[in-house]
Design a protein around this motif. Structure first.
Motif, short mmCIF file in Angstrom:
data_model
loop_
_atom_site.label_atom_id
_atom_site.label_comp_id
_atom_site.label_asym_id
_atom_site.label_seq_id
_atom_site.Cartn_x
_atom_site.Cartn_y
_atom_site.Cartn_z
N GLN A 46 0.81 -1.21 0.00
CA GLN A 46 0.00 0.00 0.00
C GLN A 46 0.85 1.27 0.00
O GLN A 46 0.32 2.35 -0.19
N ASN A 47 2.15 1.13 0.19
CA ASN A 47 3.06 2.26 0.14
C ASN A 47 3.21 2.71 -1.31
O ASN A 47 3.44 1.87 -2.19
N PRO A 48 3.10 4.01 -1.60
CA PRO A 48 3.26 4.48 -2.99
C PRO A 48 4.64 4.16 -3.58
O PRO A 48 4.78 4.07 -4.80
N LEU A 49 5.63 3.97 -2.74
CA LEU A 49 6.94 3.59 -3.25
C LEU A 49 6.92 2.23 -3.93
O LEU A 49 7.75 1.95 -4.79
N TRP A 50 5.99 1.37 -3.55
CA TRP A 50 5.86 0.07 -4.19
C TRP A 50 5.53 0.25 -5.67
O TRP A 50 6.11 -0.43 -6.53
N ILE A 51 4.64 1.16 -5.98
CA ILE A 51 4.27 1.43 -7.37
C ILE A 51 5.46 2.00 -8.13
O ILE A 51 5.75 1.59 -9.26
N VAL A 52 6.17 2.94 -7.52
CA VAL A 52 7.35 3.52 -8.15
C VAL A 52 8.39 2.43 -8.41
O VAL A 52 8.98 2.37 -9.50
N PHE A 53 8.60 1.56 -7.45
CA PHE A 53 9.57 0.48 -7.60
C PHE A 53 9.17 -0.47 -8.72
O PHE A 53 10.01 -0.88 -9.54
N MET A 54 7.91 -0.84 -8.80
CA MET A 54 7.44 -1.75 -9.84
C MET A 54 7.56 -1.11 -11.23
O MET A 54 8.01 -1.75 -12.17
N ILE A 55 7.14 0.15 -11.36
CA ILE A 55 7.24 0.83 -12.65
C ILE A 55 8.70 0.95 -13.09
O ILE A 55 9.03 0.70 -14.25
N THR A 56 9.57 1.31 -12.17
CA THR A 56 10.99 1.43 -12.48
C THR A 56 11.58 0.09 -12.90
O THR A 56 12.35 0.02 -13.87
N THR A 57 11.22 -0.97 -12.21
CA THR A 57 11.74 -2.29 -12.54
C THR A 57 11.27 -2.74 -13.92
O THR A 57 12.07 -3.25 -14.72
N VAL A 58 10.00 -2.56 -14.21
CA VAL A 58 9.47 -2.96 -15.52
C VAL A 58 10.10 -2.13 -16.63
O VAL A 58 10.50 -2.66 -17.68
N LEU A 59 10.22 -0.83 -16.42
CA LEU A 59 10.82 0.04 -17.43
C LEU A 59 12.27 -0.33 -17.68
O LEU A 59 12.71 -0.43 -18.83
N TYR A 60 13.02 -0.56 -16.63
CA TYR A 60 14.43 -0.95 -16.78
C TYR A 60 14.55 -2.28 -17.53
O TYR A 60 15.42 -2.45 -18.37
N THR A 61 13.67 -3.21 -17.22
CA THR A 61 13.71 -4.50 -17.89
C THR A 61 13.43 -4.36 -19.38
O THR A 61 14.13 -4.96 -20.21
N PHE A 62 12.43 -3.57 -19.75
CA PHE A 62 12.13 -3.38 -21.16
C PHE A 62 13.26 -2.65 -21.87
O PHE A 62 13.61 -2.99 -23.01
#
Length: 140
Positions: A46-62
């Motif tokens: 529920q922490n907004p940093l979780w969303i930032v972390f997931m978006i960053t990880t997916v973007l870096y992977t792509f």
């Protein structure tokens, strides 16, 4: 501000960006780890940093996928048979996961269908992207 043209300075700038990214990611993981310990998994999510972390990880992977495709060396860098096998495997996994979700307690068939569809889409898109990049590289 002038654009940097010296290759040494560009490389140094990229190294500093990489170090900054690593420090930022380590800080996010530290905060999320603290939330995991104090509030549990749901509190961490529920922490907004979780969303930032997931978006960053997916973007870096792509973004790193195109580098992986360039690094891949072989005589046959893409094949339609490999794409078909990949789609077969992700279809089986998606259907199985959706079915197991739908028969679990408290879930409906619609929820199982949604889970299976999300898993299929989230694995089919990268599969198609890598296939496209490999095909484009062999045509060049």
């Amino acid at each position: 501000m002038q654009k940097i043209k010296d290759e040494r300075l560009i490389l140094l700038d990229l190294k500093m960006i990489r170090i900054t990214f690593l420090v930022q990611t380590a800080g996010i993981i530290g905060i999320l780890g603290y939330d995991l310990i104090t509030a549990g998994f749901e509190g961490m999510r529920q922490n907004p940093l979780w969303i930032v972390f997931m978006i960053t990880t997916v973007l870096y992977t792509f973004l790193s996928t195109s580098i992986s495709v360039d690094y891949f060396e072989g005589t046959k860098t893409y094949s339609k048979k490999g794409l078909q096998i990949g789609f077969g495997i992700i279809t089986i996994i998606s259907v199985l996961w959706g079915y197991l979700t739908s028969i679990s307690e408290g879930n409906t068939a619609l929820e199982g269908f949604i889970v299976g569809g999300v898993i299929f889409a989230s694995t089919a898109i990268p599969l198609l992207y890598v296939h496209y990049l490999r095909k484009k590289r062999t045509e060049e």
